[in-house]
Write a protein that holds these residues in place. Structure first.
Motif, PDB file in Angstrom:
ATOM      1  N   ALA A 210      60.068   6.443  -4.319  1.00 23.68           N
ATOM      2  CA  ALA A 210      61.270   6.838  -3.582  1.00 23.68           C
ATOM      3  C   ALA A 210      62.204   5.661  -3.372  1.00 23.68           C
ATOM      4  CB  ALA A 210      60.868   7.454  -2.242  1.00 23.68           C
ATOM      5  N   ASP A 211      61.628   4.488  -3.077  1.00 22.03           N
ATOM      6  CA  ASP A 211      62.446   3.298  -2.834  1.00 22.03           C
ATOM      7  C   ASP A 211      63.194   2.854  -4.085  1.00 22.03           C
ATOM      8  OD1 ASP A 211      61.652   3.203  -0.194  1.00 22.03           O
ATOM      9  OD2 ASP A 211      60.119   1.661  -0.502  1.00 22.03           O
ATOM     10  N   ALA A 212      62.709   3.281  -5.264  1.00 23.34           N
ATOM     11  CA  ALA A 212      63.331   2.864  -6.521  1.00 23.34           C
ATOM     12  C   ALA A 212      64.516   3.747  -6.909  1.00 23.34           C
ATOM     13  CB  ALA A 212      62.298   2.873  -7.645  1.00 23.34           C
ATOM     14  N   LEU A 213      64.729   4.844  -6.160  1.00 21.95           N
ATOM     15  CA  LEU A 213      65.795   5.783  -6.503  1.00 21.95           C
ATOM     16  C   LEU A 213      66.993   5.598  -5.569  1.00 21.95           C
ATOM     17  CD1 LEU A 213      63.714   8.977  -7.322  1.00 21.95           C
ATOM     18  CD2 LEU A 213      64.399   7.097  -8.823  1.00 21.95           C
ATOM     19  N   PRO A 214      68.189   6.004  -6.015  1.00 18.97           N
ATOM     20  CA  PRO A 214      69.405   5.703  -5.249  1.00 18.97           C
ATOM     21  C   PRO A 214      69.450   6.340  -3.870  1.00 18.97           C
ATOM     22  CG  PRO A 214      69.946   6.341  -7.508  1.00 18.97           C
ATOM     23  CD  PRO A 214      68.496   6.613  -7.321  1.00 18.97           C
ATOM     24  N   ARG A 215      68.871   7.523  -3.722  1.00 22.50           N
ATOM     25  CA  ARG A 215      68.912   8.225  -2.439  1.00 22.50           C
ATOM     26  C   ARG A 215      67.525   8.715  -2.085  1.00 22.50           C
ATOM     27  NH1 ARG A 215      72.160  13.854  -1.225  1.00 22.50           N
ATOM     28  NH2 ARG A 215      71.511  14.120   0.946  1.00 22.50           N
ATOM     29  N   GLN A 216      67.171   8.590  -0.837  1.00 22.38           N
ATOM     30  CA  GLN A 216      65.838   8.949  -0.368  1.00 22.38           C
ATOM     31  C   GLN A 216      65.954   9.849   0.863  1.00 22.38           C
ATOM     32  OE1 GLN A 216      62.215   6.521   1.775  1.00 22.38           O
ATOM     33  NE2 GLN A 216      63.218   5.538   0.030  1.00 22.38           N
ATOM     34  N   VAL A 217      65.408  11.053   0.748  1.00 22.72           N
ATOM     35  CA  VAL A 217      65.351  11.996   1.868  1.00 22.72           C
ATOM     36  C   VAL A 217      63.900  12.037   2.342  1.00 22.72           C
ATOM     37  CG1 VAL A 217      65.668  14.386   2.605  1.00 22.72           C
ATOM     38  CG2 VAL A 217      67.264  13.350   0.958  1.00 22.72           C
ATOM     39  N   ARG A 218      63.653  11.608   3.574  1.00 21.00           N
ATOM     40  CA  ARG A 218      62.294  11.548   4.101  1.00 21.00           C
ATOM     41  C   ARG A 218      62.014  12.747   4.997  1.00 21.00           C
ATOM     42  NH1 ARG A 218      61.302   6.785   7.283  1.00 21.00           N
ATOM     43  NH2 ARG A 218      63.438   6.066   7.145  1.00 21.00           N
ATOM     44  N   MET A 219      60.828  13.329   4.788  1.00 20.02           N
ATOM     45  CA  MET A 219      60.424  14.510   5.546  1.00 20.02           C
ATOM     46  C   MET A 219      59.152  14.254   6.336  1.00 20.02           C
ATOM     47  SD  MET A 219      61.206  17.725   3.020  1.00 20.02           S
ATOM     48  CE  MET A 219      60.989  18.839   4.423  1.00 20.02           C
ATOM     49  N   ARG A 220      59.049  14.947   7.461  1.00 19.95           N
ATOM     50  CA  ARG A 220      57.815  14.933   8.264  1.00 19.95           C
ATOM     51  C   ARG A 220      57.796  16.214   9.093  1.00 19.95           C
ATOM     52  NH1 ARG A 220      57.516   9.921  11.740  1.00 19.95           N
ATOM     53  NH2 ARG A 220      57.139   8.958   9.694  1.00 19.95           N
ATOM     54  N   ASP A 221      56.644  16.886   9.077  1.00 16.45           N
ATOM     55  CA  ASP A 221      56.453  18.102   9.881  1.00 16.45           C
ATOM     56  C   ASP A 221      57.556  19.133   9.648  1.00 16.45           C
ATOM     57  OD1 ASP A 221      54.172  16.948  11.008  1.00 16.45           O
ATOM     58  OD2 ASP A 221      55.319  16.009  12.608  1.00 16.45           O
ATOM     59  N   GLY A 222      57.953  19.267   8.398  1.00 19.84           N
ATOM     60  CA  GLY A 222      58.918  20.297   8.040  1.00 19.84           C
ATOM     61  C   GLY A 222      60.365  19.968   8.325  1.00 19.84           C
ATOM     62  N   ARG A 223      60.633  18.743   8.766  1.00 20.69           N
ATOM     63  CA  ARG A 223      62.002  18.339   9.100  1.00 20.69           C
ATOM     64  C   ARG A 223      62.448  17.156   8.242  1.00 20.69           C
ATOM     65  NH1 ARG A 223      64.064  19.902  14.146  1.00 20.69           N
ATOM     66  NH2 ARG A 223      62.638  21.175  15.404  1.00 20.69           N
ATOM     67  N   VAL A 224      63.752  17.051   8.034  1.00 26.27           N
ATOM     68  CA  VAL A 224      64.337  15.848   7.441  1.00 26.27           C
ATOM     69  C   VAL A 224      64.504  14.827   8.564  1.00 26.27           C
ATOM     70  CG1 VAL A 224      66.373  14.843   6.353  1.00 26.27           C
ATOM     71  CG2 VAL A 224      65.513  17.068   5.578  1.00 26.27           C
TER      72      VAL A 224
END
Length: 231
Positions: free
Chosen positions: A201-215
């Motif tokens: 993920a860190d190698a890509l231009p945009r990173q969307v992080r999720m936890r417990d069904g939420r962004v």
């Protein structure tokens, strides 16, 4: 290309896999959706790929309101606009690389000869022009994933969804697959990579992080992080 508005997906038993998720992905972006097991990544993949409908909220893919489409229309949308790449390749055993890719075009309306011609061209594009007649057991893991990617993009989809595309590969083969995804993105394909691997993920231009069904965070390498909200 992708618009999710307050999307929730709840399963029987009260399990909420997606919890009021809003997300926008522009045409031509290369995005990682990252999170641990149970974060909602797989459900996100199914919703983005129109394989599952949300319990509430709105989903638009390439301008189409998914909730307004009948099942046959959703199938047509997937066939013409969305390509899928999976961790374990899902290639047909005993079938050549060429025919594995050509068979992915069975519902395109093209004649068999044209399907095989396109398959050969896209395999050449992913660097496997010399392996057309090889069956999956004769290919390395990296080569099998390249065949799977070729099958996914043979129909020239607007959106490519890659689910843990390097998960079954060694680091060298994985790097090669990521390079190929970047090349496809550079040619205009919107690419979304679903992964648990923060390094990828860190190698890509945009990173969307999720936890417990939420962004919980939406960060772009060349801009200011946007925490807790979609762009």
């Amino acid at each position: 290309m992708i618009v999710l508005e307050e999307v929730t997906r709840t399963y029987p038993g009260g399990v909420t896999a997606l919890d009021a998720v809003s997300l926008a992905v522009d045409p031509g972006e290369l995005v990682a959706i990252v999170g641990p097991s149970g974060s909602g990544k797989s459900t996100m993949l199914h919703v983005l790929g129109t394989l599952d409908r949300p319990t509430s909220g709105r989903v638009r893919i390439d301008g189409y309101d998914v909730g307004a489409l009948k099942d046959a229309e959703l199938s047509a949308l997937r066939a013409s606009r969305i390509g899928f790449v999976f961790q374990h390749f899902h290639l047909a055993a005993g079938t050549s690389a060429l025919d594995n890719v050509a068979d992915g075009l069975l519902y395109s309306g093209l004649r068999a000869g044209e399907r095989r011609r396109r398959a050969g061209a896209v395999l050449e594009r992913v660097g496997l022009g010399h392996r057309l007649d090889h069956e999956p057991h004769e290919l390395s893991g990296g080569e099998r994933q390249r065949v799977a990617i070729a099958r996914a993009v043979a129909g020239d989809p607007s959106l490519l969804l890659a689910d843990e595309p390097t998960g079954a590969l060694d680091s060298v083969s994985g790097d090669g697959v990521l390079t190929l995804l970047r090349e496809l993105n550079a040619s205009g394909t919107t690419v979304v990579v679903i992964t648990h691997d923060r390094e990828i993920a860190d190698a890509l231009p945009r990173q969307v992080r999720m936890r417990d069904g939420r962004v919980i965070a939406d960060e772009t390498r060349y801009g200011s992080p946007v925490a807790g909200v979609a762009r």
